[in-house]
Every structure is written in C-alpha cells, then in structure tokens.
Design a protein around this motif. Structure first.
Motif, PDB file in Angstrom:
ATOM      1  N   LEU B  19     -31.268   3.719  10.034  1.00 29.19           N
ATOM      2  CA  LEU B  19     -31.772   3.527  11.450  1.00 29.19           C
ATOM      3  C   LEU B  19     -30.628   4.004  12.114  1.00 29.19           C
ATOM      4  CD1 LEU B  19     -33.133  -0.152  11.221  1.00 29.19           C
ATOM      5  CD2 LEU B  19     -34.362   2.153  12.210  1.00 29.19           C
ATOM      6  N   VAL B  20     -29.415   3.985  11.632  1.00 26.16           N
ATOM      7  CA  VAL B  20     -28.093   4.806  12.452  1.00 26.16           C
ATOM      8  C   VAL B  20     -28.264   6.298  12.599  1.00 26.16           C
ATOM      9  CG1 VAL B  20     -25.590   5.064  12.442  1.00 26.16           C
ATOM     10  CG2 VAL B  20     -26.601   2.644  12.169  1.00 26.16           C
ATOM     11  N   ALA B  21     -28.822   6.713  11.274  1.00 21.84           N
ATOM     12  CA  ALA B  21     -28.652   8.238  11.339  1.00 21.84           C
ATOM     13  C   ALA B  21     -30.050   8.802  12.017  1.00 21.84           C
ATOM     14  CB  ALA B  21     -28.793   8.709   9.674  1.00 21.84           C
ATOM     15  N   LEU B  22     -31.169   7.906  12.205  1.00 24.77           N
ATOM     16  CA  LEU B  22     -32.249   8.607  12.786  1.00 24.77           C
ATOM     17  C   LEU B  22     -32.318   9.368  14.005  1.00 24.77           C
ATOM     18  CD1 LEU B  22     -35.051   5.869  12.359  1.00 24.77           C
ATOM     19  CD2 LEU B  22     -34.808   8.122  11.399  1.00 24.77           C
ATOM     20  N   PRO B  23     -31.186   9.164  14.950  1.00 26.75           N
ATOM     21  CA  PRO B  23     -31.143  10.092  16.326  1.00 26.75           C
ATOM     22  C   PRO B  23     -31.087  11.561  15.741  1.00 26.75           C
ATOM     23  CG  PRO B  23     -29.930   8.010  16.654  1.00 26.75           C
ATOM     24  CD  PRO B  23     -30.442   7.994  15.268  1.00 26.75           C
ATOM     25  N   LEU B  24     -30.594  11.999  14.690  1.00 26.53           N
ATOM     26  CA  LEU B  24     -30.425  13.062  14.173  1.00 26.53           C
ATOM     27  C   LEU B  24     -31.589  14.017  13.835  1.00 26.53           C
ATOM     28  CD1 LEU B  24     -27.385  12.520  11.952  1.00 26.53           C
ATOM     29  CD2 LEU B  24     -27.338  13.442  14.162  1.00 26.53           C
ATOM     30  N   LEU B  25     -32.681  13.019  13.395  1.00 24.27           N
ATOM     31  CA  LEU B  25     -33.865  13.655  13.161  1.00 24.27           C
ATOM     32  C   LEU B  25     -34.979  13.510  13.951  1.00 24.27           C
ATOM     33  CD1 LEU B  25     -33.596  11.585   9.583  1.00 24.27           C
ATOM     34  CD2 LEU B  25     -33.029  13.974   9.967  1.00 24.27           C
ATOM     35  N   LEU B  26     -35.029  12.388  14.823  1.00 25.62           N
ATOM     36  CA  LEU B  26     -36.192  12.018  15.513  1.00 25.62           C
ATOM     37  C   LEU B  26     -36.031  12.444  16.955  1.00 25.62           C
ATOM     38  CD1 LEU B  26     -37.160   8.244  14.460  1.00 25.62           C
ATOM     39  CD2 LEU B  26     -38.262  10.624  14.213  1.00 25.62           C
ATOM     40  N   PRO B  27     -37.240  12.814  17.521  1.00 28.13           N
ATOM     41  CA  PRO B  27     -37.406  13.218  18.799  1.00 28.13           C
ATOM     42  C   PRO B  27     -37.032  12.244  19.807  1.00 28.13           C
ATOM     43  CG  PRO B  27     -39.708  13.597  18.030  1.00 28.13           C
ATOM     44  CD  PRO B  27     -38.583  13.035  16.915  1.00 28.13           C
ATOM     45  N   ASP B  28     -36.588  12.398  21.270  1.00 32.57           N
ATOM     46  CA  ASP B  28     -36.537  11.250  21.999  1.00 32.57           C
ATOM     47  C   ASP B  28     -37.693  10.373  22.050  1.00 32.57           C
ATOM     48  OD1 ASP B  28     -34.169  12.031  22.424  1.00 32.57           O
ATOM     49  OD2 ASP B  28     -34.383  13.185  24.338  1.00 32.57           O
ATOM     50  N   PHE B  29     -38.809  10.771  22.253  1.00 33.44           N
ATOM     51  CA  PHE B  29     -40.043   9.958  22.285  1.00 33.44           C
ATOM     52  C   PHE B  29     -40.134   8.912  21.438  1.00 33.44           C
ATOM     53  CE2 PHE B  29     -44.370   9.137  20.542  1.00 33.44           C
ATOM     54  CZ  PHE B  29     -44.728   8.336  21.533  1.00 33.44           C
ATOM     55  N   TRP B  30     -39.805   9.348  19.887  1.00 37.20           N
ATOM     56  CA  TRP B  30     -39.805   8.311  18.975  1.00 37.20           C
ATOM     57  C   TRP B  30     -38.569   7.282  19.082  1.00 37.20           C
ATOM     58  CZ3 TRP B  30     -43.041   7.136  15.215  1.00 37.20           C
ATOM     59  CH2 TRP B  30     -44.350   7.940  15.056  1.00 37.20           C
ATOM     60  N   LEU B  31     -37.642   7.597  19.437  1.00 34.53           N
ATOM     61  CA  LEU B  31     -36.220   7.197  19.383  1.00 34.53           C
ATOM     62  C   LEU B  31     -36.463   5.925  20.420  1.00 34.53           C
ATOM     63  CD1 LEU B  31     -33.982   7.699  17.646  1.00 34.53           C
ATOM     64  CD2 LEU B  31     -32.904   8.933  19.650  1.00 34.53           C
ATOM     65  N   SER B  32     -36.627   6.252  21.833  1.00 37.03           N
ATOM     66  CA  SER B  32     -36.878   5.226  22.709  1.00 37.03           C
ATOM     67  C   SER B  32     -38.274   4.631  22.974  1.00 37.03           C
ATOM     68  CB  SER B  32     -36.207   5.769  24.110  1.00 37.03           C
ATOM     69  OG  SER B  32     -36.858   6.440  24.551  1.00 37.03           O
ATOM     70  N   GLY B  33     -39.316   5.602  22.651  1.00 37.72           N
ATOM     71  CA  GLY B  33     -40.551   5.150  23.104  1.00 37.72           C
ATOM     72  C   GLY B  33     -41.032   4.196  22.249  1.00 37.72           C
ATOM     73  N   ILE B  34     -40.780   4.511  20.670  1.00 38.36           N
ATOM     74  CA  ILE B  34     -41.294   3.808  19.502  1.00 38.36           C
ATOM     75  C   ILE B  34     -40.336   2.737  18.942  1.00 38.36           C
ATOM     76  CG2 ILE B  34     -42.382   3.733  17.356  1.00 38.36           C
ATOM     77  CD1 ILE B  34     -44.315   5.193  19.557  1.00 38.36           C
ATOM     78  N   LEU B  35     -39.292   3.226  18.425  1.00 38.18           N
ATOM     79  CA  LEU B  35     -38.334   2.488  17.822  1.00 38.18           C
ATOM     80  C   LEU B  35     -37.356   1.509  18.780  1.00 38.18           C
ATOM     81  CD1 LEU B  35     -36.796   4.944  15.039  1.00 38.18           C
ATOM     82  CD2 LEU B  35     -38.230   2.921  14.831  1.00 38.18           C
ATOM     83  N   GLY B  36     -36.957   2.179  19.792  1.00 39.55           N
ATOM     84  CA  GLY B  36     -36.304   1.270  20.782  1.00 39.55           C
ATOM     85  C   GLY B  36     -37.079   0.192  21.432  1.00 39.55           C
ATOM     86  N   ARG B  37     -38.096   0.576  21.657  1.00 38.60           N
ATOM     87  CA  ARG B  37     -39.131  -0.610  22.142  1.00 38.60           C
ATOM     88  C   ARG B  37     -39.393  -1.419  21.206  1.00 38.60           C
ATOM     89  NH1 ARG B  37     -45.159   1.049  23.782  1.00 38.60           N
ATOM     90  NH2 ARG B  37     -45.775  -1.206  24.096  1.00 38.60           N
ATOM     91  N   SER B  38     -39.684  -1.143  20.126  1.00 41.16           N
ATOM     92  CA  SER B  38     -40.057  -1.923  19.001  1.00 41.16           C
ATOM     93  C   SER B  38     -38.859  -2.901  18.653  1.00 41.16           C
ATOM     94  CB  SER B  38     -40.248  -1.364  17.394  1.00 41.16           C
ATOM     95  OG  SER B  38     -41.277  -0.533  17.669  1.00 41.16           O
ATOM     96  N   LEU B  39     -37.668  -2.591  18.854  1.00 40.90           N
ATOM     97  CA  LEU B  39     -36.509  -3.307  18.627  1.00 40.90           C
ATOM     98  C   LEU B  39     -36.262  -4.294  19.741  1.00 40.90           C
ATOM     99  CD1 LEU B  39     -33.987  -0.631  17.269  1.00 40.90           C
ATOM    100  CD2 LEU B  39     -34.434  -2.398  16.078  1.00 40.90           C
ATOM    101  N   ILE B  40     -36.319  -3.939  20.688  1.00 39.89           N
ATOM    102  CA  ILE B  40     -35.947  -4.937  21.921  1.00 39.89           C
ATOM    103  C   ILE B  40     -37.221  -6.071  22.044  1.00 39.89           C
ATOM    104  CG2 ILE B  40     -34.569  -3.550  23.296  1.00 39.89           C
ATOM    105  CD1 ILE B  40     -36.823  -2.656  25.143  1.00 39.89           C
ATOM    106  N   TYR B  41     -38.425  -5.581  21.696  1.00 40.10           N
ATOM    107  CA  TYR B  41     -39.548  -6.675  21.782  1.00 40.10           C
ATOM    108  C   TYR B  41     -39.584  -7.452  20.588  1.00 40.10           C
ATOM    109  CZ  TYR B  41     -41.804  -5.281  25.912  1.00 40.10           C
ATOM    110  OH  TYR B  41     -42.012  -4.999  27.152  1.00 40.10           O
ATOM    111  N   GLY B  42     -38.890  -6.892  19.421  1.00 38.76           N
ATOM    112  CA  GLY B  42     -38.789  -7.326  18.112  1.00 38.76           C
ATOM    113  C   GLY B  42     -37.777  -8.455  18.362  1.00 38.76           C
ATOM    114  N   ILE B  43     -36.619  -8.399  19.162  1.00 45.87           N
ATOM    115  CA  ILE B  43     -35.788  -9.388  19.107  1.00 45.87           C
ATOM    116  C   ILE B  43     -36.293 -10.850  19.781  1.00 45.87           C
ATOM    117  CG2 ILE B  43     -33.580 -10.032  20.678  1.00 45.87           C
ATOM    118  CD1 ILE B  43     -32.972  -7.162  20.587  1.00 45.87           C
ATOM    119  N   VAL B  44     -37.384 -10.575  20.953  1.00 49.97           N
ATOM    120  CA  VAL B  44     -38.048 -11.644  21.134  1.00 49.97           C
ATOM    121  C   VAL B  44     -38.733 -12.257  20.243  1.00 49.97           C
ATOM    122  CG1 VAL B  44     -39.341 -12.758  23.258  1.00 49.97           C
ATOM    123  CG2 VAL B  44     -38.028 -10.765  23.585  1.00 49.97           C
ATOM    124  N   ALA B  45     -39.484 -11.464  19.413  1.00 51.03           N
ATOM    125  CA  ALA B  45     -40.245 -11.894  18.368  1.00 51.03           C
ATOM    126  C   ALA B  45     -39.406 -12.770  17.327  1.00 51.03           C
ATOM    127  CB  ALA B  45     -41.044 -10.769  17.598  1.00 51.03           C
TER     128      ALA B  45
END
Lengths: 297, 333
Positions: B19-45
C-alpha cells in the motif's frame, strides 16, 4: 395561547398518532410473534402508497367523480403490501428464524432494493391521493369550529385497528396461537400447530397494516422520497417507547410521539426532533423494555 | 496461536508495504478516488466492526459519530462557508472534533447501556437518523439542509491536504494506526474483558468487573475511531451536509462492514474497497441510476449466503484447501 390553538395542536397530534399507530402496530405485531425486526417496514408503507396510488390514479383518470377510486386504491395498497410481506417472509426470513440480526440485515438489504425499484418504476415526483367526497372537507367540532373530516377518520381507523387487533389477539383461536407462539414457539409446534403458516399470516397482517398506513398517510400528506425512512424511524421509536410486541404500548407510544411532535413543531420547530428523542432516551433510562414491554427474554 | 498470528503479522506488514508503494504505480484517480476513499470510509466501518467483533454490539450510530466529528471540525474550520464565529486553526479543530466524537460515543454507550442485539441496533439507528434530522433543521450551528462547505483541511508539507498523494498517505497512515490500535487494545486486559462481556456478561460481572464501564469505554473508543474517519471524510468531501450522515450513509457503512465481514477488523477495509468499486463502476455494470439496487443485491446476497461476509467466505474456502487462515490475513486491495 388560546384554548382553540391548544385543542387544534393536540388534535393534530392525535391524528398523526393515529397514523403512527396503524403503521407501528404492524411492525410491533411482526416483532411480537417472530422476533423479526422488519427494517423494510417503511418500504412496505411505500409499496402500499405507490401501488394504491397507481390503481387510484388510473380509475380517477377515467372518471374524476369516482368516489370508489380511493377505496379501490386503499384495497390495492393493503393487498400489495401484504403480498410483499408474505414474499419476504417465505423467501428470506422464514428459514432464518431465530437469527435476529441476520434477519434485520436482510430486511435492510430488501429496503434498499425496494426503495430504488419503486423510484425506478414510479419516478421521484411527490404525489397525493384525494379523499373521496364523503371524507373530504371539514366537520364541525366544538370549541375549535371545524376540523378536517379525513383526519378525524384517521383517528376512527386507528381505533378500529387497535380494537380489531385486541379482539383478534385475545378472543380468537388464531390470536391464542399467536400469543402462545410469542411465549414458546417450540411448544406451540409440538402441539401440532402449523407455526410457519401462522408466521406468514402474521406477516401478511403486519405488512398490510403498513400498506394501510401508506394509503391513509398519502391521503393526508404528499408522499416523497425518504418517507420510508421516516416511517421506519417512527415505528422504531414508537415501539421502543411503548414496548416491543405490545399493542397497548404501541398505542401509548404513538400518542406520546405524535402529540409531542405536533406540540414541538408548534412551540420550537427547530428542536422538535430533539423532543422525540428526549422521550425515547428518558423511557430507555427508566424502562429499557419500553413502557408496557415485558422484562425477561 | 502464536504461529498463526506471526503469519498474520507478516501478511499485514506485506500488505502495508504494498500500500505504501502504490502511489508509484497507480494513477491519481485510483489513489484518492478508490483507495483513499475506501480507507476513510473503512475507518468508520472499522469502528462498527470493532464493536461487533469484540463487543458483540452492532451499532448504527457510528456514522452519526463520524458526523459529529465532521460537523465539529466544519464549525471550527478557518475556511468554512458560511464563515463561523468560532473559527480556530485546523490543528486545534481536528483534535477537538475527535474528542467530541469520543465523548458522543460514550454517551451513545450510556444510552444503550441496558440493551443488546436487535434493540441496540434499533436504538442506535433511531439516534443516527434523529441526529441527521436535527442537523437538517438547525440553522444556527449546522446551517440546515445546505450544510457547511469549503472545509478543505490543513496544508501538509507545504502541499494542500487534497493533493492526491498527501490525502492518500494521510488516509493510509491513520487507517493503519487505528487498525493496529484495535489489534493492540483487544489483547490488553480491557480488550479481554470486553470479549468476555461479549461471550457472557453475567460471568464477567460475577468476576468483579464493571460491565457497564467497559461497555461505555468500548463505545467511546469506537467513537474515537469513527471521529478520525469523520474528520477525513469531511475534508475529502470539502464539507458536510445532513445527507452525508443520514439513513443512506448509515446503511452504506453498515453494508461495507457486513460485506467485508464482522469477524475481524480487516473486514471493514475489504468491505469498503468492494463497496467503493461497485459504487464507482455501477454505471458500467448495470445502470447509473440503479446503483442502489445493485449494492442492495450484493449486500442481500452476502447476508443470505455468508453471514460473516467475504472474510468468512474466504476462510471457509481456504479452510477446505487446508491453508489455515489465509482468508483473513489479507489487507485491502
């Protein structure tokens, strides 16, 4: 504050309470026998309102003076909700009897799907029934002068539902079996009673009451998106306050919440929601099982 | 047990490294739109899953607690529109917001103290919907239906919070810390008592523990977790509205935690990723407007087929292959 104002607000509260009672009594009944917390109860309300309106609207379109259109809509709404309830019980809930949380989660899933499909089929525009001529217009009432006939009918309807449920549960063989099922399902089954059939009948009745509430509620005020959530919430609060599975408790809870809501809106509109929840929290603090709920279990 | 948890730790560390290395590989959309968003809603879950997994309580009030943190940070935010009279810096607003959610969590625990199971579910749902209706009708603090906009979050390392990489790493760091916090706490005496209460409250009480205090503390901790999520979600959405904490939002977070599986904290993040993927790609799978039907069907399918979610399903499948526990050692991706 005039006496007239106070009576009007209280009467508004009671008519609202009547609607809440009709809807919440179905919720409470289903819980009472099957321990199923039907999170899709608000969706059954919506099904009653939408299907009832579809029937009403097509009849009304052909003949605008047709008084029977409303009654036909009422029957269709109640029947549609009852059928939906039976399908829910037979397809999903029946075979996971006793797994309360799982059932609650299943009904949450169903409520998401039902709300979305109703939106897809009927669109998001608000709609409202027109009460038939006999029920439309004002009725003379002492002190306050005139009051909506239909709203008074709501109170009569709620009384009829309450008395009917009481008679059914206390004076009929079916009622005896239902109450026995509340206390001990296995013993009832061992006595040779077809418990699953009674469960389906109870679900049909409870869901039908939600549908009845849907048509009556949609006649009193427009149906819009989010109404299912509002009526699910109200049913929850009413039965939490009154005591799960108790018809008398549901009546007391509905009156408390309905009257408090109207008085709250008359006196401090912004904070009226808080009043409802203050009542719920206060009751929970003193009697976690609700005002007329039984302890144990 | 020790062997199993050692392989767990190895898997967790591996997943974190990926997960730490992913920003090297993934485009911004995946980074914040999918993974980042999943993480912050995942915190509430995660806050739901923590209570469910170790306390045996399914609380639907966690979105409300996230909302309390979100509204607190929005009301105190220096950039908020409408401008607030009580604005402070973000660095003060954020801890105050989390504190508010923690206290509110304790209050929820106090209100629901004598209820369990299905009653707890109903009471917490009623509280959550009540709070969102209140936020909707209150103009003075919550700005009613409109909510509070332009809560952008602080600058970090000279970059705005909403820069994709900054947001992703903050979401990842907070998620990882809270996840590890949960795993740590459940091994402490407090966590053990909590699990004892889940299994048999009467016996724990007989052993001399104060069941009520432990329950309230568990709810406060869940409030803390949800509050961290709520602050990040508010920054992500650049503001907060009553709709974002209403019934739909509440059910969505419940859907995430149940899809993932309530048996282990990692389920929250797995569920959040699945939910976000369906949410994002529903338009191409079924129909843009019928996203709710799709998510409802997935949810229903999971609850009917496997009450313990994807985790439980994975566990059972890998159990057959005699590979112990591979199913619940994974991390979100």
């Amino acid at each position: 504050m005039s006496l007239q104002f106070m009576i009007t607000v209280t009467l508004n509260g009671l008519t609202l309470a009547a609607l809440y009672f009709i809807v919440a009594s179905g919720f409470s009944l289903i819980f009472g026998l099957m321990r199923t917390v039907n999170m899709a109860h608000g969706s059954l309300y919506l099904i009653g309102a939408y299907v009832g309106f579809a029937v009403f609207d097509s009849l009304y379109a052909s003949n605008a003076t047709a008084g029977y259109a409303w009654y036909a809509g009422l029957l269709a709404g109640v029947a549609a909700a009852a059928v939906a309830g039976v399908v829910m019980q037979v397809v999903f809930l029946g075979w996971m009897q006793g797994q309360e949380l799982r059932q609650a989660l299943v009904t949450i899933g169903l409520s998401i799907i039902i709300a979305d499909q109703l939106l897809a089929h009927f669109g998001g525009n608000p709609f409202q029934f027109f009460a038939p001529d006999a029920l439309f217009g004002p009725t003379p009432v002492p002190v306050i002068g005139r009051y909506s006939t239909f709203r008074l009918l709501q109170i009569g309807l709620a009384l009829a539902v309450g008395v009917g449920l009481w008679l059914l549960l206390n004076k009929t063989r079916l009622g005896i079996m239902v109450r026995a099922g509340v206390d001990d399902r296995q013993m009832l089954a061992a006595c040779g009673v077809n418990v699953p059939l009674i469960a389906v009948a109870t679900f049909a009745l409870g869901a039908g009451l939600a549908g009845l509430g849907g048509v009556v509620g949609a006649t009193a005020q427009p149906v819009a998106l989010g109404v299912d959530v509002k009526f699910l919430l109200t049913s929850l609060v009413v039965v939490i306050v009154g005591g799960m599975g108790s018809i008398g408790g549901t009546a007391i809870g509905a009156i408390l919440i309905g009257v408090a809501e109207q008085w709250g809106q008359a006196l401090f509109p912004t904070y009226s929601v808080i009043l409802t929840f203050a009542i719920m929290v206060a009751v929970l603090a003193v009697r976690p099982q609700g005002l007329l709920g039984r302890t144990g279990r | 047990m020790s062997l199993m948890s050692r392989s767990h730790w190895a898997l967790t560390a591996l997943a974190l490294a990926i997960l730490v290395a992913l920003p090297l590989l993934l485009p911004d959309f995946w980074l914040s739109g999918i993974l980042g968003r999943s993480l912050i809603y995942g915190i509430v879950a995660l806050s739901i899953t923590f209570l469910a997994s170790y306390g045996g309580f399914i609380s639907l009030a966690q979105t409300m607690l996230a909302g309390i943190a979100g509204y607190t940070v929005a009301i105190l935010a220096p950039t908020a529109i409408p401008a607030s009279a009580s604005a402070v810096s973000y660095w003060l607003a954020m801890p105050l917001a989390v504190l508010a959610a923690t206290l509110a969590g304790a209050v929820v625990g106090l209100i629901a103290i004598r209820t369990r199971d299905i009653y707890l579910l109903m009471i917490t749902l009623a509280l959550a919907v009540g709070f969102s209706l209140f936020a909707q009708s209150n103009i003075d603090w919550f700005n009613g239906y409109e909510g509070i906009r332009n809560v952008v979050g602080p600058d970090l390392f000279g970059q705005p919070f909403r820069a994709h990489t900054v947001f992703y790493y903050v979401a990842l760091t907070v998620s990882a810390l809270l996840y590890l916090l949960v795993l740590y706490v459940v091994r402490t005496p407090f966590g053990l008592v909590l699990q004892g209460i889940r299994d048999n409250p009467r016996r724990v009480a007989a052993l001399g523990y104060n069941v009520a205090v432990h329950r309230i503390a568990a709810f406060a901790m869940a409030g803390f977790i949800a509050g961290c999520g709520g602050v990040l979600i508010t920054f992500y959405n650049i503001g907060i509205t009553p709709g974002s904490i209403g019934m739909t939002a509440t059910v969505n977070v419940l859907v995430m935690s149940v899809i993932g599986g309530l048996g282990h904290p990692v389920g929250a993040f797995i569920g959040a990723v699945i939910f976000t993927l369906i949410d994002t790609f529903a338009a191409t799978i079924y129909d843009r407007d019928r996203f709710n039907t799709l998510i409802g069907l997935v949810f229903l399918g999971i609850v009917v087929a496997s009450p313990d979610g994807v985790l439980g399903l994975g566990k059972r499948l890998t159990g057959w292959g005699k590979r112990k526990d591979a199913g619940d050692g994974g991390t979100p991706h």
